[in-house]
Design an enzyme around this catalytic site. Structure first.
Site, PDB file in Angstrom:
ATOM      1  CD  GLU A  27       0.739   0.698   3.023  1.00 15.43           C
ATOM      2  OE1 GLU A  27       0.426   1.902   2.988  1.00 15.43           O
ATOM      3  OE2 GLU A  27       1.828   0.295   3.442  1.00 15.43           O
ATOM      4  N   GLY A  52       6.739   0.133   3.892  1.00 13.09           N
ATOM      5  CA  GLY A  52       5.501  -0.352   3.286  1.00 13.09           C
ATOM      6  C   GLY A  52       5.644  -0.402   1.771  1.00 13.09           C
ATOM      7  CD  GLU A  53       5.976   3.683  -0.675  1.00 11.97           C
ATOM      8  OE1 GLU A  53       6.857   3.495  -1.531  1.00 11.97           O
ATOM      9  OE2 GLU A  53       5.801   4.771  -0.098  1.00 11.97           O
ATOM     10  N   GLY A  54       4.777  -2.380  -0.384  1.00 13.76           N
ATOM     11  CA  GLY A  54       5.074  -3.676  -0.978  1.00 13.76           C
ATOM     12  C   GLY A  54       6.527  -4.084  -0.914  1.00 13.76           C
TER      13      GLY A  54
END
Length: 214
Positions: free
Chosen positions: A34, A194-196
């Site tokens: 995300e 985050g962000e995968g």
């Protein structure tokens, strides 16, 4: 309720589209990540609502932490936000209705993640769960449908304390439903981005495991 349903549906449709466009030939794992600012707060609120654990036991500094350490004033503010939210919604049984928790304290991106995970579960497609925010979404998905626990691979241990609470609840859902418990997160590197990123870092481990079993 309508907005939550719309976000869940977006997650399902985007996942369905991605799976349909994949050239994997049936060998597929979906990495969920995300992009968000401030969503460690909404994730902590979701975990508090679904677990009953006090806010001060769940909150950390999120992406604001640097080499100097955690911003204690920011953490205190997050704790205050969670306490006020839990007091405001104190008459609601969120555990009995996890979608209501999404409506009350979740975010659109978290609801879309939940929808994507439920879609993968129905298709029996394994998912790599990124860090704290995606783990919060995984908790909601598991409470909505316990079979979702069987496709969850947790990529990385978060520095946010609330992740451990969410993971224990997910394991409890699996146990109570007679399913094997998901494994511990594969990596522990102090990631906060985050962000995968954690899911992508763990992807080679999944590929290696598949190669070994073949």
């Amino acid at each position: 309720g309508g907005e939550v349903d719309s976000c869940l549906d977006v997650g399902r449709r985007e996942t369905e589209k991605m799976v349909g466009e994949s050239p994997s030939g049936g060998r597929l794992v979906v990495c969920f990540g995300e992009v968000g600012i401030g969503n460690t707060t909404s994730s902590s609120a979701l975990i508090a609502a679904l677990s009953g654990v006090p806010a001060e036991e769940l909150c950390d500094g999120g992406a604001s932490v640097n080499r100097a350490g955690s911003n204690e004033a920011l953490v205190a503010r997050k704790v205050s936000i969670l306490e006020r939210a839990m007091a405001f919604h104190g008459d609601k049984d969120f555990r009995a209705d996890p979608k209501l928790a999404l409506q009350a304290v979740g975010g659109a991106e978290i609801a879309a993640l939940v929808g994507g995970m439920l879609e993968c579960s129905e298709r029996r497609i394994p998912v790599l769960v990124d860090g704290f925010i995606v783990t919060a979404a995984a908790l909601v998905a598991s409470l909505m449908d316990a079979t979702a626990t069987q496709v969850m691979l947790f990529a990385t241990r978060s520095t946010e304390r609330g992740q451990a609470t969410a993971l224990e609840l997910i394991r409890r859902v699996a146990r109570d439903s007679g399913y094997p418990e998901p494994c511990e997160p594969a990596l522990n590197m102090g990631l906060r981005m985050g962000e995968g990123t954690g899911a992508l870092a763990a992807l080679p481990l999944v590929r290696s495991a598949c190669s070994i079993t073949e």
